[in-house]
Design an enzyme around this catalytic site. Structure first.
Site, PDB file in Angstrom:
ATOM      1  N   GLU A  93       0.821  -1.198   0.000  1.00  0.00           N
ATOM      2  CA  GLU A  93       0.000   0.000   0.000  1.00  0.00           C
ATOM      3  C   GLU A  93       0.864   1.260   0.000  1.00  0.00           C
ATOM      4  O   GLU A  93       1.991   1.262   0.489  1.00  0.00           O
ATOM      5  CB  GLU A  93      -0.943   0.023   1.185  1.00  0.00           C
ATOM      6  CG  GLU A  93      -0.222   0.183   2.505  1.00  0.00           C
ATOM      7  CD  GLU A  93      -1.179   0.420   3.658  1.00  0.00           C
ATOM      8  OE1 GLU A  93      -2.306  -0.075   3.621  1.00  0.00           O
ATOM      9  OE2 GLU A  93      -0.783   1.109   4.595  1.00  0.00           O
ATOM     10  N   CYS A 113       6.344  -7.110   7.078  1.00  0.00           N
ATOM     11  CA  CYS A 113       7.437  -6.597   7.900  1.00  0.00           C
ATOM     12  C   CYS A 113       7.793  -7.631   8.961  1.00  0.00           C
ATOM     13  O   CYS A 113       6.922  -8.320   9.483  1.00  0.00           O
ATOM     14  CB  CYS A 113       7.011  -5.296   8.584  1.00  0.00           C
ATOM     15  SG  CYS A 113       8.366  -4.511   9.476  1.00  0.00           S
ATOM     16  N   GLY A 163       6.772  -2.158   6.078  1.00  0.00           N
ATOM     17  CA  GLY A 163       8.154  -2.611   6.078  1.00  0.00           C
ATOM     18  C   GLY A 163       9.104  -1.712   6.839  1.00  0.00           C
ATOM     19  O   GLY A 163       8.782  -0.580   7.189  1.00  0.00           O
ATOM     20  N   GLU A 164      10.275  -2.254   7.088  1.00  0.00           N
ATOM     21  CA  GLU A 164      11.359  -1.513   7.741  1.00  0.00           C
ATOM     22  C   GLU A 164      12.384  -1.191   6.641  1.00  0.00           C
ATOM     23  O   GLU A 164      13.118  -2.078   6.185  1.00  0.00           O
ATOM     24  CB  GLU A 164      11.968  -2.371   8.859  1.00  0.00           C
ATOM     25  CG  GLU A 164      13.340  -1.942   9.332  1.00  0.00           C
ATOM     26  CD  GLU A 164      13.419  -0.478   9.764  1.00  0.00           C
ATOM     27  OE1 GLU A 164      12.582  -0.035  10.566  1.00  0.00           O
ATOM     28  OE2 GLU A 164      14.330   0.229   9.272  1.00  0.00           O
ATOM     29  N   SER A 195      11.977   6.375   7.725  1.00  0.00           N
ATOM     30  CA  SER A 195      11.673   6.084   9.123  1.00  0.00           C
ATOM     31  C   SER A 195      12.108   4.669   9.473  1.00  0.00           C
ATOM     32  O   SER A 195      11.869   3.729   8.726  1.00  0.00           O
ATOM     33  CB  SER A 195      10.172   6.230   9.352  1.00  0.00           C
ATOM     34  OG  SER A 195       9.854   5.811  10.653  1.00  0.00           O
ATOM     35  N   SER A 217      11.383   5.598  15.135  1.00  0.00           N
ATOM     36  CA  SER A 217      10.183   5.310  15.916  1.00  0.00           C
ATOM     37  C   SER A 217      10.618   4.963  17.344  1.00  0.00           C
ATOM     38  O   SER A 217      11.231   3.933  17.583  1.00  0.00           O
ATOM     39  CB  SER A 217       9.439   4.140  15.266  1.00  0.00           C
ATOM     40  OG  SER A 217       8.264   3.889  15.977  1.00  0.00           O
ATOM     41  N   LEU A 218      10.296   5.834  18.281  1.00  0.00           N
ATOM     42  CA  LEU A 218      10.722   5.648  19.678  1.00  0.00           C
ATOM     43  C   LEU A 218       9.618   4.920  20.462  1.00  0.00           C
ATOM     44  O   LEU A 218       9.798   3.821  20.956  1.00  0.00           O
ATOM     45  CB  LEU A 218      11.029   7.012  20.293  1.00  0.00           C
ATOM     46  CG  LEU A 218      11.581   7.019  21.710  1.00  0.00           C
ATOM     47  CD1 LEU A 218      12.931   6.335  21.778  1.00  0.00           C
ATOM     48  CD2 LEU A 218      11.690   8.457  22.245  1.00  0.00           C
ATOM     49  N   ASN A 293      -4.179   4.794  15.771  1.00  0.00           N
ATOM     50  CA  ASN A 293      -5.435   4.429  15.124  1.00  0.00           C
ATOM     51  C   ASN A 293      -5.748   2.975  15.443  1.00  0.00           C
ATOM     52  O   ASN A 293      -4.938   2.094  15.162  1.00  0.00           O
ATOM     53  CB  ASN A 293      -5.306   4.581  13.598  1.00  0.00           C
ATOM     54  CG  ASN A 293      -5.572   5.991  13.158  1.00  0.00           C
ATOM     55  OD1 ASN A 293      -6.340   6.715  13.764  1.00  0.00           O
ATOM     56  ND2 ASN A 293      -4.915   6.397  12.084  1.00  0.00           N
ATOM     57  N   CYS A 336      -5.506   0.966   9.615  1.00  0.00           N
ATOM     58  CA  CYS A 336      -5.058  -0.428   9.635  1.00  0.00           C
ATOM     59  C   CYS A 336      -3.738  -0.579  10.362  1.00  0.00           C
ATOM     60  O   CYS A 336      -3.512  -1.547  11.045  1.00  0.00           O
ATOM     61  CB  CYS A 336      -4.947  -0.971   8.220  1.00  0.00           C
ATOM     62  SG  CYS A 336      -3.886   0.003   7.180  1.00  0.00           S
TER      63      CYS A 336
HETATM   64  S1  SF4 Z   1       5.544  -0.191  12.702  1.00  0.00           S
HETATM   65 FE1  SF4 Z   1       6.825  -0.290  10.857  1.00  0.00          FE
HETATM   66  S2  SF4 Z   1       8.606  -1.464  11.519  1.00  0.00           S
HETATM   67 FE2  SF4 Z   1       7.028  -1.857  13.075  1.00  0.00          FE
HETATM   68  S3  SF4 Z   1       6.013  -3.750  12.349  1.00  0.00           S
HETATM   69 FE3  SF4 Z   1       4.874  -1.983  11.505  1.00  0.00          FE
HETATM   70  S4  SF4 Z   1       5.733  -1.679   9.452  1.00  0.00           S
HETATM   71 FE4  SF4 Z   1       7.188  -2.924  10.624  1.00  0.00          FE
END
Ligand code: SF4
Length: 359
Positions: A93, A113, A163-164, A195, A217-218, A293, A336
């Site tokens: 997406e 991910c 994804g990461e 990110s 992302s903290l 969300n 989502c």
């Molecule tokens: S927040 Fe980002 S890194 Fe964490 S599981 Fe979801 S998609 Fe993966």
């Protein structure tokens, strides 16, 4: 994808080698790239300033691997969520977020991910595969076709979809090279934010090698809390993460954005805010407080507006820039994962990790 090579995967130098192998001068590759990225042409036959023999030879060797837009939903607030189908029928997406004269594109970097963040719907898919660079570039191009007539092109690009990104670094770097090249999409790296959950070893490399903005992302104020919310913390605990952040070579006036998803009674207390101030004090940092969300099956609840404002006030008292991101696109299942919307700042990132697939 057919046996042909995806044209969106190629760097200029590689296409130059390709045309040279066909007995043509290398500058023909630049002409091709201008057609592909400058004019958005999707067939070699239309490249009228190339010899016909070259057009045919290119046709035999290369294909335009654009993903198919399988679904496009528009929310009442103008947010558009795209479900894109890749050549192997996997789905990803992308989200188009218009806000105050800006249009931000939220991009996926993997199918699913592996990071297993507890507050994310995408995590439930697990990792299915990495995206190729050409698929990431194709994602940007396919989303561009879904802009409203008269709507300006994207002003900001954020790798905060599925994804990461840093777990797919080599392909990401190639995609960024194509996106930022003068022969490619010509996007300024300052308009792009990547990110990460905090793959500390890769963050420094990303900024040095690509010049894009970094967001981390903290979402927790202590190791115990972050271990539960973001399993990556067991590999890179807060001390290692923040040390990694300190090593990132920021340009003048550049800062690292820290995203903090606000979860009711989990990470939104006064003490949490005070700990975040201490953690980030040594860094050139700004904080985005993101409204969680809900999504089906999640046990988390979003923090109240009051709790978010209290948290923000404590960060500000601690000399941190802190903004609250409103949620957008709720009526199109933007909830989502975490669809987070830039409301105020130019470079403020969104984190919209989500998955139509996961719902
Ligand atoms: S927040 Fe980002 S890194 Fe964490 S599981 Fe979801 S998609 Fe993966």
């Amino acid at each position: 994808m057919s046996a042909k090579q995806d044209i969106y995967e190629l760097l200029l130098s590689e296409l130059e080698d390709g045309v040279a192998a066909l007995g043509e001068p290398r500058y023909r590759a630049w002409q091709v790239m201008r057609w592909v990225y400058g004019r958005g042409v999707r067939e070699f036959a239309a490249m009228s300033d190339l010899p016909k023999s070259l057009r045919s030879a290119l046709e035999e060797r290369y294909a335009f691997g654009l993903p198919r837009v399988a679904q496009c939903s528009t929310a009442q607030d103008g947010v558009k969520k795209l479900l894109l189908e890749l050549a192997d029928r996997e789905l990803i997406e992308s989200v188009i977020i218009p806000a105050r004269g800006r249009v931000t594109l939220c991009i996926s970097s993997q199918v699913g991910c592996a990071m297993a963040c507890a507050f994310c719907a995408t995590a439930r898919m697990g990792l299915r595969r990495n995206l190729r660079a050409g698929e990431i570039v194709g994602e940007v191009l396919a989303a561009g076709e879904k802009l409203d007539p008269g709507q300006p092109s994207f002003t900001n690009y954020v790798f905060m979809g599925m994804g990461e990104p840093l777990a797919n670094y080599i392909r990401l770097r190639r995609a960024l090279a194509i996106m930022t090249a003068p022969w490619g999409l010509g996007i300024s790296p300052r308009r792009i934010t990547v990110s990460t959950v905090g793959l500390a070893a890769m963050m420094e490399r990303l900024v040095v090698e690509t010049g894009v903005n970094l967001a981390v992302s903290l979402t927790a104020s202590s190791d115990g809390q972050r271990d539960r919310l973001m399993p990556i913390n067991r590999r890179f605990p807060l001390a290692a993460l923040l040390k990694g952040c300190q090593r990132v070579a920021l340009k003048r006036r550049q800062r690292i954005t820290f995203e903090y998803v606000m979860l009711k009674d989990v990470n939104d207390s006064r003490q949490d805010a005070e700990r975040v101030v201490k953690l980030l004090a040594p860094l050139r940092a700004k904080v985005n407080l993101i409204c969680f969300n809900r999504f089906e099956g999640s046990t988390f609840e979003p923090s109240s507006r009051q709790a978010m404002e209290r948290f923000q006030a404590i960060l500000r008292d601690g000399n941190l820039t802190a903004t609250i991101r409103e949620s957008r696109g709720r009526d199109i299942a933007a909830a989502c994962g975490q669809l987070r919307v830039e409301a105020q700042q130019v470079d403020g990132p969104l984190k919209c990790a989500g998955a139509l697939r996961a719902q």
